[in-house]
Enzyme design. Structure first.
Site, PDB file in Angstrom:
ATOM      1  N   GLY A 169      -4.796  29.795  60.436  1.00 28.32           N
ATOM      2  CA  GLY A 169      -3.964  29.927  59.238  1.00 28.32           C
ATOM      3  C   GLY A 169      -2.536  30.311  59.626  1.00 28.32           C
ATOM      4  O   GLY A 169      -1.559  29.724  59.143  1.00 28.32           O
ATOM      5  N   HIS A 170      -2.413  31.287  60.527  1.00 29.67           N
ATOM      6  CA  HIS A 170      -1.069  31.700  60.975  1.00 29.67           C
ATOM      7  C   HIS A 170      -0.370  30.546  61.710  1.00 29.67           C
ATOM      8  O   HIS A 170       0.836  30.337  61.549  1.00 29.67           O
ATOM      9  CB  HIS A 170      -1.159  32.885  61.942  1.00 29.67           C
ATOM     10  CG  HIS A 170      -1.711  34.135  61.328  1.00 29.67           C
ATOM     11  ND1 HIS A 170      -2.937  34.648  61.672  1.00 29.67           N
ATOM     12  CD2 HIS A 170      -1.205  34.968  60.392  1.00 29.67           C
ATOM     13  CE1 HIS A 170      -3.158  35.759  60.982  1.00 29.67           C
ATOM     14  NE2 HIS A 170      -2.127  35.976  60.197  1.00 29.67           N
ATOM     15  N   GLN A 218       1.184  49.727  54.150  1.00 26.52           N
ATOM     16  CA  GLN A 218       0.469  48.926  53.160  1.00 26.52           C
ATOM     17  C   GLN A 218      -1.034  49.190  53.176  1.00 26.52           C
ATOM     18  O   GLN A 218      -1.790  48.518  52.483  1.00 26.52           O
ATOM     19  CB  GLN A 218       0.785  47.437  53.314  1.00 26.52           C
ATOM     20  CG  GLN A 218       0.288  46.772  54.586  1.00 26.52           C
ATOM     21  CD  GLN A 218       0.830  45.360  54.715  1.00 26.52           C
ATOM     22  OE1 GLN A 218       1.990  45.144  55.038  1.00 26.52           O
ATOM     23  NE2 GLN A 218      -0.017  44.373  54.466  1.00 26.52           N
TER      24      GLN A 218
HETATM   25  O1  PAF Z   1       0.349  39.046  54.885  1.00 28.42           O
HETATM   26  C1  PAF Z   1       0.501  39.854  55.836  1.00 28.42           C
HETATM   27  O2  PAF Z   1       0.027  39.652  56.955  1.00 28.42           O
HETATM   28  C2  PAF Z   1       1.303  41.118  55.589  1.00 28.42           C
HETATM   29  O3  PAF Z   1       1.081  41.627  54.305  1.00 28.42           O
HETATM   30  C3  PAF Z   1       2.811  40.941  55.850  1.00 28.42           C
HETATM   31  C4  PAF Z   1       3.430  39.941  54.897  1.00 28.42           C
HETATM   32  C5  PAF Z   1       3.023  40.468  57.286  1.00 28.42           C
HETATM   33  C6  PAF Z   1       3.529  42.272  55.660  1.00 28.42           C
HETATM   34  O4  PAF Z   1       3.050  43.244  56.531  1.00 28.42           O
END
Ligand code: PAF
Length: 283
Positions: free
Chosen positions: A36-37, A61
């Site tokens: 996905g990345h 987060q």
């Molecule tokens: O989607 C993610 O992997 C994370 O929430 C992000 C956007 C890299 C922020 O830390």
């Protein structure tokens, strides 16, 4: 690809690239890169010719009791996966580079929309996301930034932040990349035991079945969502939510809503999984 740990070095390299006329795209990640990345990187390369991939497990987060400590950190494997992807900068700052004044000093908060769905179950999560994404935007100052549609609420929140704070950045997104059995790719899938991994694709299967019912004309959204939630629970999921929302605003749908999104969040064992499907209904 240069592995960079400091803001100063990223800024110097990006400034040189811009001076040479390059377009810059940022792909923000928390590492443990999967296909996905890699698709996000491919999308970035369609728009820009200087790609910055950030890898930072953002502590702000994660709520208390969430999986910050066990979140997979796989920097060397991640670098290897990007070897043939023409990424210019692999930005993997330590925490003190991103939060030199402590974890929660100045924050960026998008109100309302972050209090529903995942935001209701994970208070503070989106403030952590928008704060770190703002920091990354200010550090890299990209022309484009690319996000996955799997984190649908995150994408809507970031687009709103960009619009309202006038970031001169175009947000690009790519559809969710899935395993052969339909399970949305996620770093957290690695935490599933064998039985839960077998069950996990049922989340996408349930979203898909509701989508087809809607395309076939069913319009009682509350009933469709409640039935789907019950079916998931009967199968062994702990369901946080199963919702049908307006895909632009994430508000509840009205009769005139045409672009909708079905969103599900479940827990299997200790692992939280989210997934979604968008659809357009003809009025
Ligand atoms: O989607 C993610 O992997 C994370 O929430 C992000 C956007 C890299 C922020 O830390």
């Amino acid at each position: 690809m240069e592995v960079v740990k400091t803001i100063k070095q990223v800024r110097t390299m990006v400034a040189e690239a811009k001076k040479a006329g390059k377009k810059v795209a940022l792909v923000p990640t928390m590492g443990n890169l999967h296909d996905g990345h890699l698709t996000l990187i491919d999308e970035a390369k369609k728009a820009a010719n200087f790609i910055v991939c950030s890898v930072f497990v953002n502590p702000t987060q994660f709520g208390p009791g969430e999986d910050l400590d066990k979140y997979p950190r796989t920097a060397l494997q991640d670098q290897q996966k990007l070897t043939f992807k023409s990424v210019a900068i692999f930005f993997s700052p330590p925490e003190y580079e991103m939060y030199p004044f402590g974890r929660m000093q100045t924050t960026v908060e998008v109100p309302h929309i972050t209090k529903t769905l995942c935001g209701a179950a994970r208070p503070g999560h989106f403030t952590g996301v928008t704060t770190v994404v703002s920091k990354l935007f200010n550090i890299v100052q990209p022309d484009f930034a690319v996000f996955g549609e799997k984190d649908f609420q995150q994408l809507v929140v970031i687009k709103k932040m960009v619009r309202e704070l006038f970031y001169p950045i175009e947000i690009l997104s790519i559809p969710t990349v899935r395993e052969a059995d339909g399970l949305a790719m996620s770093s957290r899938n690695a935490f599933l035991n064998e039985a839960d991994r077998t069950l996990a694709p049922q989340l996408y299967a349930t979203l898909s079945s509701v989508k087809y019912k809607m395309l076939a004309g069913e319009r009682d959204f509350n009933k469709l969502a409640a039935d789907a939630k019950q079916r998931l629970e009967d199968k062994g999921f702990t369901t946080d939510y199963f919702e049908i929302r307006d895909a632009e605003t994430l508000e509840r749908c009205s009769e005139s809503t045409s672009r909708l999104v079905l969103l599900g969040a479940v827990t299997l064992g200790q692992t939280r999984l989210i997934d979604n499907i968008s659809l357009t209904l003809k009025s």
